[in-house]
Design a protein around this motif. Structure first.
Motif, PDB file in Angstrom:
ATOM      1  N   GLU A 705      46.644  23.852  45.390  1.00  0.00           N
ATOM      2  CA  GLU A 705      45.210  23.854  45.074  1.00  0.00           C
ATOM      3  C   GLU A 705      44.792  22.669  44.204  1.00  0.00           C
ATOM      4  O   GLU A 705      43.601  22.475  43.961  1.00  0.00           O
ATOM      5  N   GLU A 706      45.724  21.868  43.725  1.00  0.00           N
ATOM      6  CA  GLU A 706      45.377  20.703  42.910  1.00  0.00           C
ATOM      7  C   GLU A 706      44.922  19.562  43.822  1.00  0.00           C
ATOM      8  O   GLU A 706      45.532  19.307  44.865  1.00  0.00           O
ATOM      9  N   PHE A 707      43.855  18.866  43.449  1.00  0.00           N
ATOM     10  CA  PHE A 707      43.332  17.791  44.281  1.00  0.00           C
ATOM     11  C   PHE A 707      43.060  16.578  43.410  1.00  0.00           C
ATOM     12  O   PHE A 707      42.698  16.682  42.231  1.00  0.00           O
ATOM     13  N   LEU A 708      43.236  15.401  44.014  1.00  0.00           N
ATOM     14  CA  LEU A 708      43.074  14.124  43.308  1.00  0.00           C
ATOM     15  C   LEU A 708      41.600  13.740  43.282  1.00  0.00           C
ATOM     16  O   LEU A 708      40.916  13.796  44.306  1.00  0.00           O
ATOM     17  N   ILE A 709      41.102  13.341  42.101  1.00  0.00           N
ATOM     18  CA  ILE A 709      39.720  12.893  41.967  1.00  0.00           C
ATOM     19  C   ILE A 709      39.638  11.374  42.048  1.00  0.00           C
ATOM     20  O   ILE A 709      38.870  10.822  42.826  1.00  0.00           O
ATOM     21  N   ASN A 710      40.452  10.688  41.276  1.00  0.00           N
ATOM     22  CA  ASN A 710      40.425   9.231  41.299  1.00  0.00           C
ATOM     23  C   ASN A 710      41.724   8.712  40.704  1.00  0.00           C
ATOM     24  O   ASN A 710      42.417   9.432  39.971  1.00  0.00           O
ATOM     25  N   ASP A 711      42.063   7.470  41.009  1.00  0.00           N
ATOM     26  CA  ASP A 711      43.235   6.826  40.439  1.00  0.00           C
ATOM     27  C   ASP A 711      42.909   5.365  40.174  1.00  0.00           C
ATOM     28  O   ASP A 711      42.124   4.749  40.892  1.00  0.00           O
ATOM     29  N   PHE A 712      43.532   4.810  39.130  1.00  0.00           N
ATOM     30  CA  PHE A 712      43.233   3.454  38.673  1.00  0.00           C
ATOM     31  C   PHE A 712      44.532   2.722  38.379  1.00  0.00           C
ATOM     32  O   PHE A 712      45.487   3.300  37.846  1.00  0.00           O
ATOM     33  N   GLY A 724      51.261   0.342  36.321  1.00  0.00           N
ATOM     34  CA  GLY A 724      51.388   1.485  37.208  1.00  0.00           C
ATOM     35  C   GLY A 724      50.016   1.996  37.594  1.00  0.00           C
ATOM     36  O   GLY A 724      49.022   1.254  37.558  1.00  0.00           O
ATOM     37  N   ARG A 725      49.942   3.262  37.958  1.00  0.00           N
ATOM     38  CA  ARG A 725      48.678   3.871  38.376  1.00  0.00           C
ATOM     39  C   ARG A 725      48.435   5.125  37.550  1.00  0.00           C
ATOM     40  O   ARG A 725      49.353   5.922  37.323  1.00  0.00           O
ATOM     41  N   LEU A 726      47.181   5.267  37.117  1.00  0.00           N
ATOM     42  CA  LEU A 726      46.741   6.437  36.365  1.00  0.00           C
ATOM     43  C   LEU A 726      46.014   7.361  37.328  1.00  0.00           C
ATOM     44  O   LEU A 726      45.005   6.979  37.936  1.00  0.00           O
ATOM     45  N   PHE A 727      46.533   8.591  37.489  1.00  0.00           N
ATOM     46  CA  PHE A 727      45.975   9.567  38.412  1.00  0.00           C
ATOM     47  C   PHE A 727      45.189  10.611  37.614  1.00  0.00           C
ATOM     48  O   PHE A 727      45.686  11.157  36.625  1.00  0.00           O
ATOM     49  N   LEU A 728      43.973  10.901  38.079  1.00  0.00           N
ATOM     50  CA  LEU A 728      43.100  11.870  37.425  1.00  0.00           C
ATOM     51  C   LEU A 728      42.762  12.974  38.416  1.00  0.00           C
ATOM     52  O   LEU A 728      42.288  12.701  39.526  1.00  0.00           O
ATOM     53  N   ALA A 737      54.857   4.770  37.692  1.00  0.00           N
ATOM     54  CA  ALA A 737      55.203   3.359  37.836  1.00  0.00           C
ATOM     55  C   ALA A 737      56.621   3.267  38.364  1.00  0.00           C
ATOM     56  O   ALA A 737      57.473   4.103  38.058  1.00  0.00           O
ATOM     57  N   SER A 738      56.864   2.234  39.171  1.00  0.00           N
ATOM     58  CA  SER A 738      58.199   1.989  39.710  1.00  0.00           C
ATOM     59  C   SER A 738      58.473   0.497  39.605  1.00  0.00           C
ATOM     60  O   SER A 738      57.810  -0.319  40.254  1.00  0.00           O
TER      61      SER A 738
END
Length: 866
Positions: A705-712, A724-728, A737-738
């Motif tokens: 049920e978790e859904f991604l709103i935005n990532d930066f 890396g990327r910040l997921f909200l 980050a890799s």
């Protein structure tokens, strides 16, 4: 020649870590060939049961077996090693040393340090070509003919990969017929005279081959009879392992990720038969679907005195767009089989792929009983996880992991689809009906007020007060009027002695305590915690909590019991249970429904108190937290939650709960939430695709049920900035980050954030503003790896900077934080502060800028000034 080595187990290993344990694994080396076993976590007596095959180039080589302790951040610690000369195995009877305990020797010679023992089985393979069978002369002749053995061992007909015994027998006969021709072809490249005038060693081997042809046929016929007799029955082999099961916990999922997690309408034993029985049609259908050819399935065999069951499967994997068709070998081992839970570990070797000799793919199949269905049928849960086990270090580790992940994902999508066609999967609606059945079966314990009053007031305080009161009353009735003495006057009779004064004081104190007991009882009876029949109203996320019972609650009353009640808190809303008097094992059977919430709840806080009346501060008997982000909702349908706290941990207190979370809006949950966030952010937010959401959920192990709103894209500032990327999402803040295969991954809840600040640009932040997120004390400890600082009060601080679009990122972060973390009072305060800032800017000057107003027409007017 092929040298077979079996690493069985080790004992009495020294503790190399600070926790008093070690994470041992075994590294084997013969010449230039290396291999290693899997790592056994926190164990001083590990068991591996791994088999290895080495090609022998020189009988003067030594087999070096080293035991090491894995360390994630530093170099692996050396535990001990064993050196076994190959010549010792060659000269042994039947060319086998058997299973022997070898003492591990320290690195420094002469040291008396006890490094433990290791159990090894070492022998020469009897499945090699005829040239290998005839190399039983002295070491000098064996070394002279080593080149011949190496060439023939490389032939496909004599490879050590698991093949059927019939193929091995036929290949051995062909090699016997053309042995002289093959030897001639081998030496023809160097000199033509090698065929007509062979060396003495080669001629001896040719003569010996004719003499040993009958012996080789007998060896292969013996192996054939053993293979035909071993798979007597798959059911008998499984039953034999079930009888030896010692009740150990099933292995946990592998860290690479979950490939399949599905419920099926079938019993665990039947599902185990469908997936792993030799005569199952499912595997045949799967190979046809995936284009796999040359499939050779070995029989299941009992090994290690019946402690494990193992088989070998070899096949030719179909070609893809990137990789040609490759041959794979899969070793499947039963780790657990007790009739209800089955765990099978498959180790896949593909040496033909690029860098294939540096890694092995491990896939873990876990079959366990599923939740009880309303129809009464039994279901099973299949969870398939994976990981890569690197045998050697390589710079291509990250590329190999990505390629393996994508290949396994595609393969097991077909696997799950085909399995759903053969076995009926469990529909999510069937599990939802189970909620009504589970809640309808709960019946609150009936208790009358009279019975509770008798149970509550039957104590020494009330009894002693009653006796003293009766005594004083009888004394008053029997006493005669006396003359007025001292400061007394008519109507006032003061105590005339110390004894009367003490009795009067005790009576007053006892009456006060009794009045407090009566007040507590009346207050507790007013607190009706159960809301049976009261349904939550509104559209949104509906949280239902069924409180069943408590076990071993701490006794804080002098009577050795407690008066517990429980407070549930989620999204700022609370529900309170009823009070159970004088019970350490209370039974509630109460249902609490939280009104439908617009935001999905992240955590459910549970606090257990001891009731001490309306005026005294309640004593906490323990607390717990149910994290919906880290838990599977289906697993919370019937769960025992251990309580935290000094009193709770000392008594090992637990609560029995049933928790259900679903959405009652009936519309598009994601779209409604994003629409609300767009108003806060002031920017259009696009809905992510199901594939992107699925990848986001698998990356951080989140529920469906978790859904991604935005990532930066941004930098995480620690000692060194890490890009890396910040997921909200609606409930979490995650970072991934890799860098050259070294992965950094963590997340924390919005509710854990205490404050968010924006720091001005500096040289260290590469000229970009920095967003600093400060967590509440002792919160988000799982994300400690990404924190820049950690203060004395337990607050973690995370620094993010170098956003591509800082304004959009800042507005999105602040909007989500205010929506999830701030209380209604804090939201009102924030609105008041914003209004004050606007009024202040209006008083100071124009608060409307040119960009804020758009004029369609411009009018001008000239006025005379008197």
């Amino acid at each position: 020649m092929k040298l077979q080595v079996r690493v069985v187990e080790a004992r009495n290993l020294p503790a190399m870590d600070l926790n008093g344990f070690s994470d041992p694994y075994v590294r084997l080396q013969l010449g230039k060939h290396r291999s290693r076993t899997k790592v056994v976590k926190k164990n001083l007596n590990p068991k591996w049961g791994d088999d290895f095959t080495f090609r022998v180039d020189d009988l003067k080589d030594e087999l070096v077996v080293s035991v090491l302790d894995e360390d994630k951040y530093f170099n692996d610690d050396f535990v001990g090693q064993v050196r076994v000369p190959v010549s010792q195995v060659f000269d042994a009877e039947n060319q086998s040393l058997g299973s022997v305990w070898y003492p591990l020797l320290p690195k420094k010679k002469g040291s008396k340090k006890d490094c433990g023992d290791i159990l090894l089985g070492i022998w020469f393979s009897q499945k090699n070509s005829v040239v290998d069978l005839n190399l039983i002369g002295d070491h000098s002749s064996a070394s002279r003919t080593s080149d011949v053995g190496m060439e023939t061992s490389a032939d496909p007909s004599t490879c050590a990969s698991p093949c059927r015994s019939e193929d091995a027998a036929s290949s051995s006969k062909d090699s016997q017929k053309s042995l002289a021709g093959r030897i001639a072809q081998i030496f023809q490249k160097n000199a033509d005279a090698a065929v007509t005038a062979p060396t003495p060693s080669i001629s001896r081997s040719i003569d010996a081959s004719e003499q040993s042809s009958e012996m080789s046929r007998s060896i292969f016929s013996l192996e054939l009879s053993e293979d035909e007799s071993s798979p007597a029955s798959f059911e008998e082999v499984i039953k034999a392992m079930e009888s030896r099961d010692q009740g150990n916990e099933p292995p946990s999922n592998l860290p690479g990720g979950i490939l399949v997690d599905q419920l099926f309408m079938i019993t665990p034993s039947d599902l185990n038969t469908v997936l792993f029985a030799p005569d199952s049609s499912f595997y045949t259908s799967l190979t046809e679907l995936q284009g796999t050819t040359e499939v050779q399935i070995g029989p299941w065999k009992l090994e290690n005195e019946g402690e494990s069951v193992k088989r070998v499967v070899s096949y030719l994997k179909a070609a893809t767009k990137l990789i040609k068709a490759v041959k794979g070998t899969e070793e499947q081992v039963y780790l657990k089989a007790d009739g209800e839970v089955y765990s099978v570990l498959a180790v896949v070797s593909t040496p033909d792929v690029p860098f294939g000799s540096t890694f092995k793919v491990e896939v873990l199949y876990c079959i366990s009983p599923g939740p009880e269905l309303p129809s009464g049928e039994q279901c099973s849960r299949l969870v398939i996880s994976w990981r890569l086990n690197f045998l050697q270090s390589t710079m291509m580790k990250g590329m190999i992991e990505n390629g393996a992940r994508q290949g396994l994902k595609d393969s097991f999508e077909q696997y799950a689809t085909l399995l759903a066609q053969n076995v009926k999967p469990v529909d999510s609606k069937d599990i939802g009906v189970n909620k009504e059945q589970a809640l309808s079966s709960l019946q609150a314990e009936p208790q009358s007020d009279c019975k509770l009053a008798v149970q509550y007031f039957a104590n020494f305080t009330v009894f002693s007060t009653f006796l003293i009161g009766v005594y004083v009353f009888v004394h008053i009735m029997l006493s005669l009027p006396s003359a007025i003495q001292g400061l007394e006057f008519s109507g006032l009779d003061l105590p005339d002695s110390i004894g009367e004064f003490v009795v009067s004081g005790v009576l007053v104190l006892q009456c006060e305590r009794v009045l407090q007991l009566i007040s507590r009882f009346m207050q507790a009876r007013k607190q009706k915690g159960s809301d049976h029949g009261v349904k939550a109203h509104g559209d949104g996320w509906l949280l239902t909590v069924a409180l069943i019972e408590g076990v071993d609650l701490a006794a804080v009353d002098p009577s050795g019991h407690c008066d517990p009640y429980i407070v549930f808190t989620s999204n700022g809303k609370t529900r309170t249970s009823s009070i159970k008097f004088q019970k350490s094992h209370p039974l509630w059977n109460e249902i609490f429904e939280f009104d439908a919430m617009a935001d999905p709840p992240s955590v459910l806080n549970v606090e257990v108190y001891d009731f001490d009346g309306p005026f005294d501060e309640a004593v906490s008997l323990g607390h717990a937290e149910v994290n919906f982000v880290r838990s599977n909702i289906s697993d919370l349908a019937d769960v025992w939650i251990p309580l935290q706290g000094k009193l709770a941990q000392a008594c090992q207190s637990k609560l029995h709960l049933r928790i259900f979370l679903d959405h009652t809006g009936g519309g598009d949950v994601v779209r409604d939430y994003l629409t609300k966030m767009e108003k806060e952010v002031g920017k259009k937010i696009n809905v992510r695709s199901p594939q992107t959401n699925s990848a986001f959920q698998k990356l951080f192990g989140l529920p469906q049920e978790e859904f991604l709103i935005n990532d930066f894209t941004c930098h995480l500032k620690r000692k060194m900035p890490l890009q890396g990327r910040l997921f909200l999402s609606a409930r979490i803040v995650g970072f991934y980050a890799s860098l050259f295969g070294n992965k950094t991954k963590f997340f924390f809840l919005w509710e854990d954030i205490e404050d968010i600040q924006v720091l001005p640009p500096t040289l260290a932040s590469m000229g970009s503003p920095t967003v600093v997120m400060t967590l509440r004390p002792n919160r988000g400890t799982d994300a400690r790896i990404g924190a820049k600082t950690h203060d004395e009060e337990g607050r973690l601080k995370f620094h993010f900077h170098s956003f591509v679009s800082f304004n959009v990122a800042q507005k999105t972060i602040m909007a989500l934080w205010k929506a999830k973390s701030l209380t209604p009072e804090q939201k009102v305060q924030a609105v008041e502060e914003e209004s004050e800032q606007k009024l202040h800017s209006e008083e100071c000057g124009s608060f409307l800028g040119i960009d804020d107003v758009r004029f369609s027409e411009v009018y001008s007017l000239t006025l005379p000034v008197p």
